[in-house]
Write a protein that holds these residues in place. Structure first.
Motif, mmCIF file in Angstrom:
data_model
loop_
_atom_site.group_PDB
_atom_site.id
_atom_site.type_symbol
_atom_site.label_atom_id
_atom_site.label_comp_id
_atom_site.label_asym_id
_atom_site.label_seq_id
_atom_site.Cartn_x
_atom_site.Cartn_y
_atom_site.Cartn_z
ATOM 1 N N PHE A 14 12.801 0.164 -7.934
ATOM 2 C CA PHE A 14 12.615 0.994 -6.740
ATOM 3 C C PHE A 14 11.403 1.914 -6.905
ATOM 4 N N LEU A 15 11.313 2.597 -8.041
ATOM 5 C CA LEU A 15 10.223 3.560 -8.253
ATOM 6 C C LEU A 15 8.866 2.873 -8.348
ATOM 7 N N GLU A 16 8.802 1.700 -8.958
ATOM 8 C CA GLU A 16 7.530 0.963 -9.008
ATOM 9 C C GLU A 16 7.098 0.556 -7.601
ATOM 10 N N ASP A 17 8.041 0.094 -6.796
ATOM 11 C CA ASP A 17 7.724 -0.257 -5.404
ATOM 12 C C ASP A 17 7.282 0.976 -4.621
ATOM 13 N N LYS A 36 5.965 3.757 -5.857
ATOM 14 C CA LYS A 36 4.652 4.176 -6.352
ATOM 15 C C LYS A 36 3.543 3.354 -5.702
ATOM 16 N N GLN A 37 3.738 2.054 -5.590
ATOM 17 C CA GLN A 37 2.754 1.193 -4.957
ATOM 18 C C GLN A 37 2.577 1.569 -3.487
ATOM 19 N N PHE A 38 3.681 1.835 -2.797
ATOM 20 C CA PHE A 38 3.599 2.233 -1.391
ATOM 21 C C PHE A 38 2.833 3.551 -1.243
ATOM 22 N N VAL A 39 3.143 4.509 -2.092
ATOM 23 C CA VAL A 39 2.427 5.803 -2.042
ATOM 24 C C VAL A 39 0.942 5.596 -2.285
ATOM 25 N N ALA A 40 0.599 4.794 -3.293
ATOM 26 C CA ALA A 40 -0.813 4.543 -3.590
ATOM 27 C C ALA A 40 -1.543 3.902 -2.408
ATOM 28 N N GLU A 41 -0.870 2.966 -1.763
ATOM 29 C CA GLU A 41 -1.498 2.269 -0.629
ATOM 30 C C GLU A 41 -1.597 3.130 0.625
ATOM 31 N N ASN A 42 -0.814 4.201 0.691
ATOM 32 C CA ASN A 42 -0.761 5.018 1.916
ATOM 33 C C ASN A 42 -1.201 6.456 1.708
ATOM 34 N N SER A 43 -1.842 6.732 0.595
ATOM 35 C CA SER A 43 -2.322 8.095 0.308
ATOM 36 C C SER A 43 -3.629 8.353 1.028
ATOM 37 N N GLU A 102 5.398 9.670 -13.556
ATOM 38 C CA GLU A 102 6.036 10.599 -14.504
ATOM 39 C C GLU A 102 7.549 10.355 -14.562
ATOM 40 N N ILE A 103 8.161 10.082 -13.418
ATOM 41 C CA ILE A 103 9.598 9.792 -13.401
ATOM 42 C C ILE A 103 9.857 8.446 -14.074
ATOM 43 N N ILE A 104 9.029 7.461 -13.777
ATOM 44 C CA ILE A 104 9.166 6.148 -14.414
ATOM 45 C C ILE A 104 9.088 6.291 -15.924
ATOM 46 N N ASP A 105 8.107 7.038 -16.407
ATOM 47 C CA ASP A 105 7.946 7.233 -17.852
ATOM 48 C C ASP A 105 9.159 7.918 -18.458
ATOM 49 N N GLY A 106 9.672 8.926 -17.775
ATOM 50 C CA GLY A 106 10.851 9.635 -18.279
ATOM 51 C C GLY A 106 12.062 8.733 -18.392
ATOM 52 N N ILE A 107 12.251 7.876 -17.411
ATOM 53 C CA ILE A 107 13.385 6.939 -17.446
ATOM 54 C C ILE A 107 13.182 5.915 -18.558
ATOM 55 N N GLU A 108 11.970 5.389 -18.677
ATOM 56 C CA GLU A 108 11.681 4.419 -19.748
ATOM 57 C C GLU A 108 11.975 5.029 -21.124
ATOM 58 N N TRP A 138 4.274 13.359 -2.536
ATOM 59 C CA TRP A 138 4.253 12.356 -3.589
ATOM 60 C C TRP A 138 2.832 11.902 -3.872
ATOM 61 N N THR A 139 2.586 11.615 -5.140
ATOM 62 C CA THR A 139 1.367 10.940 -5.576
ATOM 63 C C THR A 139 1.814 9.835 -6.529
ATOM 64 N N PRO A 140 0.999 8.817 -6.716
ATOM 65 C CA PRO A 140 1.370 7.792 -7.694
ATOM 66 C C PRO A 140 1.625 8.387 -9.083
#
Length: 117
Positions: A105-108, A110-117, A42-48, A35-37
């Motif tokens: 869920f996905l926003e949370d 994404k933030q976790f991935v960004a903080e732990n990459s 991309e999934i968030i955008d698709g759902i939106e 995973w990357t942010p």
């Protein structure tokens, strides 16, 4: 909806893991090392973008463990692991969610991935 994120080290890869209560177990199918942010966004955008799309024109995203369908009626997650294991009961294979539930869920995540990459 409650969930917890954590990481594991597998060789040189960071594996992003998700733990949930039993009702939302299918969200654990998002566990992966790659995973990357940007990928989560991309999934968030698709759902939106799918919020007004009719059935048959839905946004679809999948990995080998989960498939996400999103249209104006909401979001449906399908547990591909259980399906490959022979499960046929739609109640056990699918998890319907609102757009807001999965997007939160996905926003949370994404933030976790960004903080732990």
């Amino acid at each position: 909806m409650e969930y917890n994120f954590s990481t594991l080290l597998n060789l040189d890869d960071i594996v992003y893991t998700i733990k949930t209560n039993i009702k939302y177990t299918i969200l654990q199918c998002f566990t992966d090392a790659y995973w990357t942010p940007t990928k989560v966004q991309e999934i968030i955008d698709g759902i939106e973008e799918s919020k007004e799309k009719p059935k048959g024109e839905e946004y679809i995203w999948a990995n080998e463990d989960v498939t996400v369908y999103s249209n104006k009626n909401g979001v449906l997650l399908i547990d591909m692991i259980s399906q490959r294991g022979g499960e046929t009961d739609p109640e056990k294979l699918g998890l319907p969610l609102t757009h807001k539930e999965l997007l939160t869920f996905l926003e949370d995540f994404k933030q976790f991935v960004a903080e732990n990459s």
